[in-house]
Enzyme design. Sequence first.
Site, PDB file in Angstrom:
ATOM      1  N   GLN A   1     -45.347 130.917  12.501  1.00  0.00           N
ATOM      2  CA  GLN A   1     -45.281 132.329  12.115  1.00  0.00           C
ATOM      3  C   GLN A   1     -44.492 133.150  13.138  1.00  0.00           C
ATOM      4  O   GLN A   1     -43.729 134.044  12.768  1.00  0.00           O
ATOM      5  CB  GLN A   1     -46.696 132.901  11.957  1.00  0.00           C
TER       6      GLN A   1
ATOM      7  N   ASP B   1     -53.174 133.351  22.404  1.00  0.00           N
ATOM      8  CA  ASP B   1     -54.534 133.327  21.856  1.00  0.00           C
ATOM      9  C   ASP B   1     -55.179 134.704  22.018  1.00  0.00           C
ATOM     10  O   ASP B   1     -55.222 135.229  23.142  1.00  0.00           O
ATOM     11  CB  ASP B   1     -55.318 132.260  22.646  1.00  0.00           C
TER      12      ASP B   1
ATOM     13  N   GLU C   1     -56.710 142.613   9.294  1.00  0.00           N
ATOM     14  CA  GLU C   1     -57.264 141.422   8.628  1.00  0.00           C
ATOM     15  C   GLU C   1     -56.965 140.154   9.443  1.00  0.00           C
ATOM     16  O   GLU C   1     -56.505 139.162   8.885  1.00  0.00           O
ATOM     17  CB  GLU C   1     -56.720 141.324   7.200  1.00  0.00           C
TER      18      GLU C   1
ATOM     19  N   HIS D   1     -60.641 135.732  12.112  1.00  0.00           N
ATOM     20  CA  HIS D   1     -60.346 134.345  12.499  1.00  0.00           C
ATOM     21  C   HIS D   1     -60.915 134.009  13.884  1.00  0.00           C
ATOM     22  O   HIS D   1     -60.855 132.852  14.301  1.00  0.00           O
ATOM     23  CB  HIS D   1     -58.834 134.100  12.539  1.00  0.00           C
TER      24      HIS D   1
END
Length: 348
Positions: free
Chosen positions: A129, A152, A172, A176
């Site tokens: 990505q 991270d 959103e 995760h």
Amino acid sequence: MAASPNGDGRVNSRIENYTEFWQKDMHKEEKADTDNRVDSYTDVVNGYYDGATELYEYGWAKSFHFSRFYKGESFDASLARHEHYLSAQMSLRPGMKVLDVGCGVGGPAREIARFSDVNITGLNNNEFQVMRARKYTKKAGLEGQVNFVKGDFMKLVEQFGENSFDAVYAIEATCHAPTWEGVYDQIRRVLKPGGVFGVYEWCMTDDWDPSNPSHKALAHAIEFGNGIPEMRPLAKAREALRSVGFVIEHEEDLADRGDPIPWYYPLEGDISKAQTTWDYFTVWRMSWSGKLVTHTVLRLAEMIGLVPSGTWKVGESLKVAADALVEGGRTKLFTPMYLVISRKPKEE
Ligand SMILES: CC(C)=CCC[C@@H](C)[C@H]1CC[C@H]2C3=C(CC[C@]12C)[C@@]1(C)CC[C@H](O)C[C@@H]1CC3
């Protein structure tokens, strides 16, 4: 973990292993399964996005999030408005230094940079990505204003240092994270004193009852279809923000506004609900026939080696995602748009 030989940042083995993190029957899920996903969140999330990113871009957009709809509003306009709304609620001002946590391929960062005249760093732990985000941003001529870093979100301080940003947002993405406390604490620490954090959080609502087996199975289906180690209740997000030292200035579940066109309408695949002529095609891609075409092509692409092996299986999990999200939306047991604007106190 070593990168795959094709050099695009994807790792075949983690795509192939993605679905193994869940029981085949969601009713058989146990705490040990959740604990394993939480411990292995990097592999869970990366495996999912290595397999799902191209499908997202094809079937949705380059902004990986939901949005609210006005009658007659196009799909793209609605996505952009959701991003503008967040910038406005955060009072982003020209020249501010902003961090986008979990930036996807950079759709929101490019839009918000243009809308609010801010400088944005997009943070993403998925190499595939990040590479795409950089390519699209260069094409848009925004590389001087928007940059991307692989990293991270549980180690933001290590990456950027304390007190580095005027504002941080997450669209959103922080669902995760292995824990909300962990990621929110990192966000607070990289913010300058007085800095603002805006988030659209994915949560199970107050109506969700974890002791109800069908509610629990719904949460697991949302996890499985969307690369989420553990779905958690909205109250827990609020509690986590406060416990790490944020002051909540505004909070609202935007899915609860009673909009005549629900946020999940494109996922229903009902073309009669398309809002503009152009949107018929977007909505069709999510209809049963659209999904059949996409997933057949995907299977062929995998067979001839155009996409890494395991991609089709991740694609199948996206069908579970669509059904579970629509069910979660209709029953109001789930929201993808719990909006919270919080501030790091000037003095701690
Ligand atoms: C996973 C998180 C936290 C955010 C992403 C939200 C949405 C952008 C995705 C959630 C479910 C996805 C699906 C698709 C695109 C992106 C989402 C809406 C597809 C429409 C892609 C094309 C496939 O054929 C069907 C997918 C259904 C689910």
